[in-house]
Design a protein around this motif. Structure first.
Motif, PDB file in Angstrom:
ATOM      1  N   PRO A 177       0.965  -1.086  -0.130  1.00 34.59           N
ATOM      2  CA  PRO A 177      -0.027   0.065   0.073  1.00 34.59           C
ATOM      3  C   PRO A 177       0.936   1.274  -0.150  1.00 34.59           C
ATOM      4  N   ARG A 200       1.953   4.535   1.200  1.00 31.77           N
ATOM      5  CA  ARG A 200       1.957   5.200   2.552  1.00 31.77           C
ATOM      6  C   ARG A 200       2.967   6.228   3.029  1.00 31.77           C
ATOM      7  N   ALA A 237      -7.976   5.754  -1.786  1.00 32.37           N
ATOM      8  CA  ALA A 237      -8.275   4.761  -0.755  1.00 32.37           C
ATOM      9  C   ALA A 237      -8.083   3.505  -0.834  1.00 32.37           C
ATOM     10  N   TYR A 238      -8.334   2.745  -2.063  1.00 31.79           N
ATOM     11  CA  TYR A 238      -7.727   1.488  -2.006  1.00 31.79           C
ATOM     12  C   TYR A 238      -6.224   1.186  -2.028  1.00 31.79           C
ATOM     13  N   GLU A 294      -5.276   2.038   1.677  1.00 33.81           N
ATOM     14  CA  GLU A 294      -5.755   1.106   2.713  1.00 33.81           C
ATOM     15  C   GLU A 294      -5.260  -0.482   2.290  1.00 33.81           C
ATOM     16  N   SER A 337     -10.347  -3.375   0.278  1.00 36.88           N
ATOM     17  CA  SER A 337     -11.779  -2.613   0.700  1.00 36.88           C
ATOM     18  C   SER A 337     -11.718  -2.269   2.005  1.00 36.88           C
ATOM     19  N   SER A 338     -12.368  -1.326   2.516  1.00 39.90           N
ATOM     20  CA  SER A 338     -12.552  -0.690   3.784  1.00 39.90           C
ATOM     21  C   SER A 338     -13.845  -0.488   4.260  1.00 39.90           C
ATOM     22  N   TYR A 396     -12.494   3.390   6.544  1.00 39.84           N
ATOM     23  CA  TYR A 396     -11.412   4.024   5.760  1.00 39.84           C
ATOM     24  C   TYR A 396     -10.670   4.751   6.904  1.00 39.84           C
ATOM     25  N   VAL A 407      -7.189   4.117   7.626  1.00 41.22           N
ATOM     26  CA  VAL A 407      -5.821   4.166   7.137  1.00 41.22           C
ATOM     27  C   VAL A 407      -5.617   5.591   6.263  1.00 41.22           C
ATOM     28  N   ILE A 408      -6.650   5.556   5.523  1.00 35.25           N
ATOM     29  CA  ILE A 408      -6.606   7.016   4.423  1.00 35.25           C
ATOM     30  C   ILE A 408      -6.965   8.201   5.269  1.00 35.25           C
TER      31      ILE A 408
END
Length: 353
Positions: A103, A105, A154-155, A158, A161-162, A165, A167-168
């Motif tokens: 991901p 980050r 977001a995808y 993260e 799927s979340s 949300y 993490v974002i």
């Protein structure tokens, strides 16, 4: 190609013509509610193969066209499809959805992303769209689509799927500079991707910001809207006459803001009354939608009444009849067929009621 001089019906509506009935298609109209799709999925279990092998993707795109003759045929694809082309590989695991193993980050990861070259990274798109145009002629409008920057971010942040949300949103509220740099790069790539789709034959394109409804209005103004505008501005600079649609799930709280994105048509979900949506968006923006997909589990009378109510509230200019989200998996095919048949007879039904 029959009626080769005619402008396809959906395209006329998208350009704001007054019509006897609205054109009709359904989000996710190619998919799991159809037996022909389920049979094909057993043969080709990998979603990536189904969406990135041109022959299979074309076949799936045309399944609802053959069955129901909708006014719009949308290419079978996924919003994540362009991500590997900028350096973000992903997998789609049946029943789990998309998985991104690494991901995004850090700013270093954002800086390592590259510009999109669609013919190199997604060579199948050209074949799919060109073939769909040949297959349907001017009897239907061919639609392309892409994910919007916030939703793709977001995808990618993260990693999957979340539901919350977290993490974002953590990134947005602690290190917004990383997220803004990422969103800007995504917007540039998505604009290139959509322009490519139009070059390949898409006559209308839809931007899915599916997860932007998870933002408060003030955060939508910071993290979603400016990047939608960036995409739309860049696409319109190259293709000013191609209508663009924006869809967000759970969009009641940001409907007016969607109208500020620069799109021609706002796709409305069923949490807003269509008459209210018209009033809130004003006369210069078209609307798409907005029947609750659950209505298709109802009786024919229920389906017919809801179609008539929606069309009456939307008016006869700048409305594309659709669901407020994708058609649900267990929807009876005969109800989908009835939905399309009824929509195509809407002018007679309205006159009779």
């Amino acid at each position: 190609m029959s009626g080769s001089n005619q402008v396809p019906y959906l395209l006329r509506a998208a350009r704001g013509e007054v019509l006897d009935r609205p054109p009709v298609w359904m989000m996710r109209q190619a998919g799991r509610y159809m037996k022909v799709y389920r049979d094909l999925r057993e043969k080709y279990p990998s979603f990536r193969e189904r969406s990135e092998n041109p022959d299979i993707a074309i076949e799936i795109s045309l399944q609802p066209w053959r069955a129901f003759r909708p006014d719009g045929v949308i290419m079978f694809s996924d919003i994540l499809t362009p991500l590997p082309g900028i350096g973000i590989p992903f997998e789609i695991i049946e029943s789990k959805g998309p998985i991104i193993d690494n991901p995004i980050r850090t700013l270093e990861q954002v800086n390592q992303l590259h510009t999109l070259e669609p013919d190199e990274s997604t060579p199948f798109i050209r074949t799919i769209l060109q073939t769909l145009r040949q297959e349907v002629g001017n009897e239907a409008t061919v639609l392309g689509f892409a994910g919007s920057p916030w939703t793709l971010a977001a995808y990618a942040v993260e990693g999957k799927s979340s539901k919350d949300y977290a993490v974002i949103k953590h990134l947005a509220f602690t290190q917004p500079e990383i997220l803004h740099a990422f969103l800007g790069k995504l917007a540039d790539a998505i604009a290139v991707y959509l322009c490519h789709q139009i070059d390949c034959g898409a006559q209308v394109v839809q931007l899915f910001d599916s997860w932007a409804g998870q933002l408060s209005p003030q955060d939508y103004d910071v993290f979603a809207l400016p990047y939608q505008q960036q995409v739309i501005r860049q696409v319109k600079a190259v293709h000013p006459d191609t209508p663009m649609i924006l869809y967000i799930s759970g969009s009641a709280g940001v409907l007016e803001r969607m109208g500020q994105s620069g799109v021609d048509i706002v796709s409305v979900d069923w949490t807003v009354d269509m008459a209210d949506a018209r009033r809130r968006l004003g006369p210069n923006i078209g609307v798409q939608g907005n029947i609750d997909p659950g209505v298709l589990f109802g009786s024919k009378a229920v389906i017919r009444d809801r179609i008539i109510d929606t069309i009456r509230k939307a008016g006869n200019r700048g409305h594309i009849l659709n669901l407020g989200h994708g058609i649900l998996q267990r929807t009876p095919e005969e109800n989908a067929a009835f939905f399309f048949e009824t929509a195509k007879q809407a002018d007679q039904l309205l006159a009779a009621t």
